[in-house]
Enzyme design. Structure first.
Site, PDB file in Angstrom:
ATOM      1  CE  LYS A  93       3.618  -0.003   3.006  1.00  0.00           C
ATOM      2  NZ  LYS A  93       3.168   1.405   3.114  1.00  0.00           N
ATOM      3  CB  SER A  94       5.072  -0.524   9.440  1.00  0.00           C
ATOM      4  OG  SER A  94       5.955  -0.590   8.341  1.00  0.00           O
TER       5      SER A  94
ATOM      6  CB  SER B 254       5.760  -4.110  -2.903  1.00  0.00           C
ATOM      7  OG  SER B 254       4.679  -4.252  -2.011  1.00  0.00           O
TER       8      SER B 254
ATOM      9  N   GLY C  92       2.191   5.505   4.500  1.00  0.00           N
ATOM     10  CA  GLY C  92       1.177   6.061   5.387  1.00  0.00           C
ATOM     11  C   GLY C  92      -0.127   5.292   5.401  1.00  0.00           C
TER      12      GLY C  92
ATOM     13  N   GLY D 285       0.838  -1.196   0.000  1.00  0.00           N
ATOM     14  CA  GLY D 285       0.000   0.000   0.000  1.00  0.00           C
ATOM     15  C   GLY D 285       0.871   1.243   0.000  1.00  0.00           C
ATOM     16  CG  LEU D 286      -0.668   4.835  -1.796  1.00  0.00           C
ATOM     17  CD1 LEU D 286      -1.799   5.861  -1.785  1.00  0.00           C
ATOM     18  CD2 LEU D 286       0.345   5.160  -2.885  1.00  0.00           C
TER      19      LEU D 286
END
Length: 227
Positions: free
Chosen positions: A62-63, A130, A59, A56-57
């Site tokens: 994801k993390s 990615s 922000g 994903g973008l």
């Protein structure tokens, strides 16, 4: 007890001419099979291994989501580990920038590392922008069907730019960062991910619950009350 995964096929000595990565420069190498199989590890631990690929973008969360799922798995006593985009660039990929070619090589390396974790019997969670579909598809093609679970953190650009937790969007808008995904470099959203989560609208707990439910339903981890 989860079903045991199929044995991993032997790894070829070279990918030259296959279009799946750089040619192997090393010569006179032979794949050495481990004395402990992935299936044996799954049997001992009571759960399958898998690659959870959060994309994903910047922000999009994801993390944050990967680490929250990681904590939930750990609390259940499961073998798990997070490969984070920024962390990996401090070591393994510190020689890479953010050009299209460097992004491709970054994801190639992570795909190979994630495959090693998979063979080691670990649920590995990768948190990387990615941005290119072809790169994600190549990572998926490294493993058997069902082992690669693509999770699209689908917060839209407006939400991500409003969050701007690292101040990167402001720098990109000011022209201080080149090749920034969503601003000056494209993001190719997954067309058919295993999971698409509204990380811009749903709260973290709801997103974690959806990931865990998917893993239970698909036999990666035991259902609640089992194990």
């Amino acid at each position: 007890m989860p079903s045991e995964p199929a044995a991993t096929a032997a790894t070829p000595a070279s990918t030259a001419g296959t279009g799946t990565g750089p040619a192997t420069k090393a010569t006179n190498i032979v794949w050495h099979h481990s004395s402990v199989s992935r299936a044996a590890r799954a049997h001992q631990r009571g759960h399958r291994s898998a690659i959870l690929w959060f994309t994903g973008l910047s922000g999009a969360g994801k993390s944050t989501l990967a680490n929250a799922v990681n904590s939930a798995l750990f609390e259940q006593g499961l073998a798990c580990y997070v490969l984070d985009g920024d962390n990996v660039r401090h070591g393994l990929c510190k020689d890479l920038g953010f050009s299209d070619a460097d992004r491709e090589e970054n994801i190639r390396r992570i795909g190979e590392v994630a495959k090693l974790f998979l063979d080691a019997g670990v649920v590995v969670l990768t948190a990387f922008v990615s941005p290119f579909k072809a790169d994600r598809d190549r990572a998926r093609a490294l493993v058997e069907a069902g082992d690669f679970i693509e999770i699209h953190c689908a917060a839209d650009l407006g939400v991500c730019e409003e969050r701007d937790t690292k101040g990167l969007y402001a720098k990109a808008r000011a022209g201080q960062i080149k090749d920034f995904t969503g601003i000056s470099s494209p993001y190719e959203a997954p067309e058919a991910p295993e999971l698409r989560l509204d990380t811009g609208g749903q709260d973290l707990e709801a997103c974690v619950a959806q990931v865990l439910a998917y893993l239970q339903t698909n036999g990666v981890i035991p259902a609640e009350g089992e194990g």
